[in-house]
Write an enzyme that holds these catalytic residues in place. Structure first.
Site, PDB file in Angstrom:
ATOM      1  N   ASN A   1       4.465  -2.073   2.800  1.00  0.00           N
ATOM      2  CA  ASN A   1       4.656  -3.330   3.509  1.00  0.00           C
ATOM      3  C   ASN A   1       6.163  -3.505   3.703  1.00  0.00           C
ATOM      4  OD1 ASN A   1       4.852  -5.949   4.337  1.00  0.00           O
ATOM      5  ND2 ASN A   1       3.692  -6.828   2.623  1.00  0.00           N
TER       6      ASN A   1
ATOM      7  N   ARG B   1       1.230  -1.884   6.672  1.00  0.00           N
ATOM      8  CA  ARG B   1       1.010  -3.231   7.199  1.00  0.00           C
ATOM      9  C   ARG B   1       1.888  -3.381   8.437  1.00  0.00           C
ATOM     10  NH1 ARG B   1       1.661  -8.764   4.058  1.00  0.00           N
ATOM     11  NH2 ARG B   1       0.904 -10.097   5.723  1.00  0.00           N
TER      12      ARG B   1
ATOM     13  N   HIS C   1      -0.867 -13.210   9.561  1.00  0.00           N
ATOM     14  CA  HIS C   1      -1.542 -13.281   8.260  1.00  0.00           C
ATOM     15  C   HIS C   1      -3.011 -12.874   8.358  1.00  0.00           C
ATOM     16  CE1 HIS C   1       1.367 -16.492   6.469  1.00  0.00           C
ATOM     17  NE2 HIS C   1       1.751 -15.273   6.150  1.00  0.00           N
TER      18      HIS C   1
ATOM     19  N   GLU D   1      -3.886  -8.520  -0.132  1.00  0.00           N
ATOM     20  CA  GLU D   1      -3.679  -7.832   1.152  1.00  0.00           C
ATOM     21  C   GLU D   1      -3.601  -6.320   0.967  1.00  0.00           C
ATOM     22  OE1 GLU D   1      -0.630 -10.715   1.357  1.00  0.00           O
ATOM     23  OE2 GLU D   1      -0.946 -11.032   3.492  1.00  0.00           O
TER      24      GLU D   1
ATOM     25  N   ARG E   1      11.075 -21.693   7.846  1.00  0.00           N
ATOM     26  CA  ARG E   1      10.721 -21.852   9.262  1.00  0.00           C
ATOM     27  C   ARG E   1      10.210 -23.262   9.534  1.00  0.00           C
ATOM     28  NH1 ARG E   1       6.816 -16.813   9.409  1.00  0.00           N
ATOM     29  NH2 ARG E   1       7.762 -16.133   7.468  1.00  0.00           N
TER      30      ARG E   1
END
Ligand code: ADP
Length: 404
Positions: A10, A91, A182, A387, A243
């Site tokens: 990742n 990923r 996501h 994940e 963010r």
């Protein structure tokens, strides 16, 4: 030696994480991360059952050096599992509208990932570097590299949710639309919820809340993503660590025209200086604002705005469920750990029939049982996301299919 392990990579914009795991037994053999790539004080952590390894790398370490460092460690005696790896799962943040499921990585796939870097300029190029370097280091596994996309779970979004109300030609010509993100986590949550509730995926209507440093909510109806809070890029939607999430686009014109800020600095403000950091004025880490919730008005505000936005999305998405919502699920660093955030969010949603059991919510032992709702409530679950497991299982599936 039996080859049964998958390496999951990742590669983020300033950090990289990896795991080496068995997708069947779900056991993680080795995992680790490198933080602060391209910055001062780059540091590497590697863990296995019995060993822990931490080392400061040279300042400004780049991708190539970082990955080669990790791969060599995997290969040497200390964390010896190089020979057991038979596939690599990557990923990939943005697959655009072309790549709507996981794929074996070919030259054609590389070109598409590169093309969609335009919408994920910090992530897709890092993901590509990860692929390129692992192909070099594991030449015998060149054809066993698999791309798993954060966008593909959202390929089922209907036009009514993925189109922006701007002139249609920007969608047709420039592919400006909502893609979401996501997706790997939301997909894992769907699968796990289906097991926990013992109900087939295709029959499940759930709202999945991935709340972490990056956060998103997804409406899943009959096992398909039908709306999600992130948009063209992961900047839209919830309040995040740094963010802004949703805002009036006119703020950008105002900052540019009236405040004289450059486009680059506005982008930096909205991406790196807003969210929990911007409101608390101190930290992007939710734990900071939680700790100071009682004492500091900005920390309190940060938590309040965060929860307000999550509740608003859950409320809106409940209207898309055709009258039946099976569960609201919390996951991600905040969703899994912050009982304050979960309580504050759910307390705004009693109208929908959502009630939290305050004792179970604060008792960390509930994790085994997943449920945090009262008896008379719609189900509310906390499920740790995995994940890397999802990516490993997808990788195994595709390699096995190819070898049939
Ligand atoms: P990423 O999006 O980088 O994967 P994570 O899912 O790991 O991020 O989530 C990171 C966030 O989780 C941080 O804001 C951190 O403060 C928050 N977090 C982690 N543990 C806790 C905790 N015990 N209580 C509240 N927030 C927590």
């Amino acid at each position: 030696m039996l080859k049964k392990l998958i390496l999951v990579l990742n590669c983020g914009s300033s950090s990289l994480k990896f795991s080496i795991l068995d997708p069947n037994s779900k056991k993680i053999y080795v995992s680790g991360m490198i933080e602060r790539l391209f910055l001062k004080n780059t540091v590497v952590f590697i863990y296995s059952d019995k060993k822990r390894y931490t080392k400061n790398l040279s300042d400004y370490t780049n991708y190539s050096d970082a990955l080669n460092f990790i791969f060599k460690k995997i290969k040497n005696k200390y964390f010896n599992c190089y020979n057991k790896i038979y596939g690599i799962g990557h990923r990939i943040v943005h697959g655009g509208d072309k790549l709507n499921k996981s794929v074996i990585i070919t030259d054609k796939i590389l070109k598409i990932i590169k093309k969609f870097s335009i919408f994920a300029p910090l992530h897709n190029p890092a993901n590509l570097k990860g692929i390129q370097i692992s192909k070099k280091f594991f030449p015998h596994l060149k054809k066993n590299n698999v791309a798993v996309f954060d966008t593909s779970f959202h390929s089922s979004l209907p036009k009514s949710s993925f189109l922006y109300a701007i002139p249609y030609k920007f969608y047709k010509k420039n592919k400006i639309r909502r893609y979401g993100a996501h997706g790997i986590s939301h997909n894992y949550i769907l699968n796990k919820t289906s097991k926990v509730l013992n109900k087939s995926k295709n029959l499940l209507n759930i709202i999945s809340c991935h709340l972490g440093n990056g956060s998103s909510v997804t409406a899943i109806k009959s096992g398909k993503s039908i709306d999600t809070s992130m948009g063209l890029t992961p900047l839209e939607g919830l309040v995040m660590g740094t963010r802004s999430g949703d805002l009036d686009p006119a703020i950008i014109f105002f900052m540019y025209n009236k405040l004289g800020l450059s486009i680059e600095s506005i982008e930096k403000i909205l991406t790196h200086k807003s969210g929990l950091l911007g409101i608390s004025t101190k930290s992007s880490d939710c734990r900071y604002s939680e700790k100071n919730y009682q004492y500091n008005k900005n920390s309190k505000l940060a938590i309040k705005i965060f929860c307000h936005r999550v509740a608003k999305y859950i409320g809106a998405y409940s209207t898309l469920m055709n009258g039946r919502l099976d569960a609201v699920v919390f996951t991600g660093g905040i969703g899994e750990n912050s009982f304050l955030i979960r309580r504050k969010v759910i307390s705004k949603l009693n109208l929908l029939g959502l009630y939290i059991d305050k004792n179970i919510n604060t008792n960390t032992k509930f994790h085994k049982k997943y449920f945090i709702n009262t008896k008379n409530s719609i189900k509310i679950l906390v499920i740790p996301t995995k994940e890397e497991l999802f990516i490993a299982q997808e990788t195994q599936k595709l390699i096995n299919k190819k070898n049939i």
